[in-house]
Design an enzyme around this catalytic site. Sequence first.
Site, PDB file in Angstrom:
ATOM      1  N   GLU A 160       0.759  -1.320  -0.002  1.00 43.90           N
ATOM      2  CA  GLU A 160      -0.174   0.191  -0.210  1.00 43.90           C
ATOM      3  C   GLU A 160       0.754   1.231  -0.127  1.00 43.90           C
ATOM      4  O   GLU A 160       1.131   1.774   1.054  1.00 43.90           O
ATOM      5  CB  GLU A 160      -0.854   0.136   1.219  1.00 43.90           C
ATOM      6  CG  GLU A 160      -2.085  -1.013   1.139  1.00 43.90           C
ATOM      7  CD  GLU A 160      -3.110  -1.069   2.481  1.00 43.90           C
ATOM      8  OE1 GLU A 160      -2.845  -0.117   3.240  1.00 43.90           O
ATOM      9  OE2 GLU A 160      -4.123  -1.606   2.289  1.00 43.90           O
TER      10      GLU A 160
ATOM     11  N   GLU B  11      -6.308  -7.399  -0.470  1.00 44.00           N
ATOM     12  CA  GLU B  11      -6.670  -7.337   0.920  1.00 44.00           C
ATOM     13  C   GLU B  11      -7.790  -6.469   1.179  1.00 44.00           C
ATOM     14  O   GLU B  11      -8.290  -5.563   0.517  1.00 44.00           O
ATOM     15  CB  GLU B  11      -5.540  -6.554   1.442  1.00 44.00           C
ATOM     16  CG  GLU B  11      -5.399  -6.481   3.100  1.00 44.00           C
ATOM     17  CD  GLU B  11      -4.377  -5.538   3.821  1.00 44.00           C
ATOM     18  OE1 GLU B  11      -3.217  -5.900   3.559  1.00 44.00           O
ATOM     19  OE2 GLU B  11      -4.833  -4.272   4.545  1.00 44.00           O
TER      20      GLU B  11
END
Length: 552
Positions: free
Chosen positions: A388, A476
């Site tokens: 991320e 995710e």
Amino acid sequence: MNQKKKTIVLWGVIIVLAAAVVALSVILVTKSRKNNDPDGQKNAGTEAVIEGSGQDAEQKAEDGADQKKEKGASDTQKSTDDKKTLYAEVTVGSTWENNGMTAATETVTIYNKTDKAATDWSVDLEFSGKVTIDQLWNGKYTADGSVVHVTAESYNEEIPAGGSIDFGYNLSASDVKPVRCTLMIAGKEVTTVTGDDQQKNDENAEVKTNTGEKAAQTDGQSVDSDKKDQSGSNKVTDTKNGKKEDNPYKAHGKLAVSGTDLVDASGSKFQLKGVSTHGLTWFADFVSKDTYQYFKDSFGINLVRFAMYTDTGDSYGYCSGGNKSEIEELLGKGVDAATDLGLYVIIDWHILNDNDPNMHIDDAKDFFDRISKKYASYGNVIYEIANEPNGGTTWDSVKSYAETIIPIIRKNAPDAIIIVGTPTWSQDVDVAAADPITDQTNLMYAVHFYAATHKDDLRNKVQSALDSGLPIFVSEFGLCDASGNGSIDYDQSDAWFDLINDKNLSYAAWNISNKAETSSLFDSSCTKTSGFTDDDLSDSGRYIKEKIESFY
Ligand code: IDC
């Protein structure tokens, strides 16, 4: 005018006429010579220019013809040079029996080792007998008897300088190994690799692999067929209509990206449904075969994601003081356990506090080089190269990182699926869609959602990125808020699952742990590390189990 003058004028006219006749004859003789000249015949159009424009033009036209000849000569020369640098070759992957024929998944990689991008490519594959193409991805094709002609899709027209692209297909034939693979640029043959060359050509062998193992694949054998048994079965089903599978990898083989979909080795749309570890090092007790066996048997997962935190500010992070070889050993234990169960795995370079993946790019280069070599023969391994990006990290920055790491992985695992994170904690898929990475082969982009925080806005971004052709992987997600905690938003979670299943998106749920936070799949009261039952699940665990099950 007197008689004498008349006579002089008459002679003048006669001389002029005679001169004209001589001039005309010269032109006709020249023309007839040219007509007997094969070059002259080919250049009839050029001749019209010669006649109309006199000697000067004729000279220019001849210069043009010379230039043309020189250009022809340099093309030939170029083609010889290209031989070393621009070529396509075939890797025969899984094979299986199909109604008395052999079926196979094959990958053709086009290498461009020049310093200029090449475009307008096409490839002719010639087999020893008739072939049927069942599905072809990352290219368009026509098949005629024993020859298959492949051209680019709009997104892979360019073979980047120093890079490669590939396309793949499933075919049935009596002999699935091509006898000839010809690469053409602008319709002109550049190189032909024959079945024999594939094994003999040292240079190619070096490019393909660095290990002896991969070379065996060109020989029609799957490297891991003995070890992992990825071939075999032709009982391939679309999982949406299928059953929980005992060995998903055995049934579906190596995956590929086709358009925005993942497809399995038979070319059927395929969906990975799985769970993610928490930080590997924090919850090492859950890195075990028992744990994944439970999720496989109870939920029907076919995927485990291994989140290896890079920078935790302490020794739990791989780049922040962690013991690299111990962490890799733990990762290896998890990857092997999941692989033994026939599960697909994601190796996730879990950047978070280190907002920009470039912060630890040297570690990443080293890690992905070694790890992709280590798992080169594992067709079930997927690489997620930057969990991320956040903290204002731009797409340009992520893209430049990705364009460094992807070729490192591709060198060892040319057709592995690679997932690239997107800015703003893997939410800016729209930004990536507007400026995707050039080599799209088997590349996907991450979107992460936490349902109580990320709602319609993010779903709309996903939708529009998909509409523009970006392959997306939900690598995710959680049902609660972005902290990984707080209440579950069931309505939003349902809305996300509708989109996921409608669009055949693959996903991994955060997280396999018993931490006292909503996103943990085990309840915090569960202190087991094996022998799990559904009673050990948290609310998140129960909901995700039901969602995965309902899609069999
Ligand atoms: C969370 C964990 C939590 C941990 C925290 C900090 O659930 O226990 O204390 O990280 O490391 C992400 C990240 C993921 C986060 C998760 C929830 O990828 O590492 O895990 N999350 O906050 N992105 C959005 C949410």
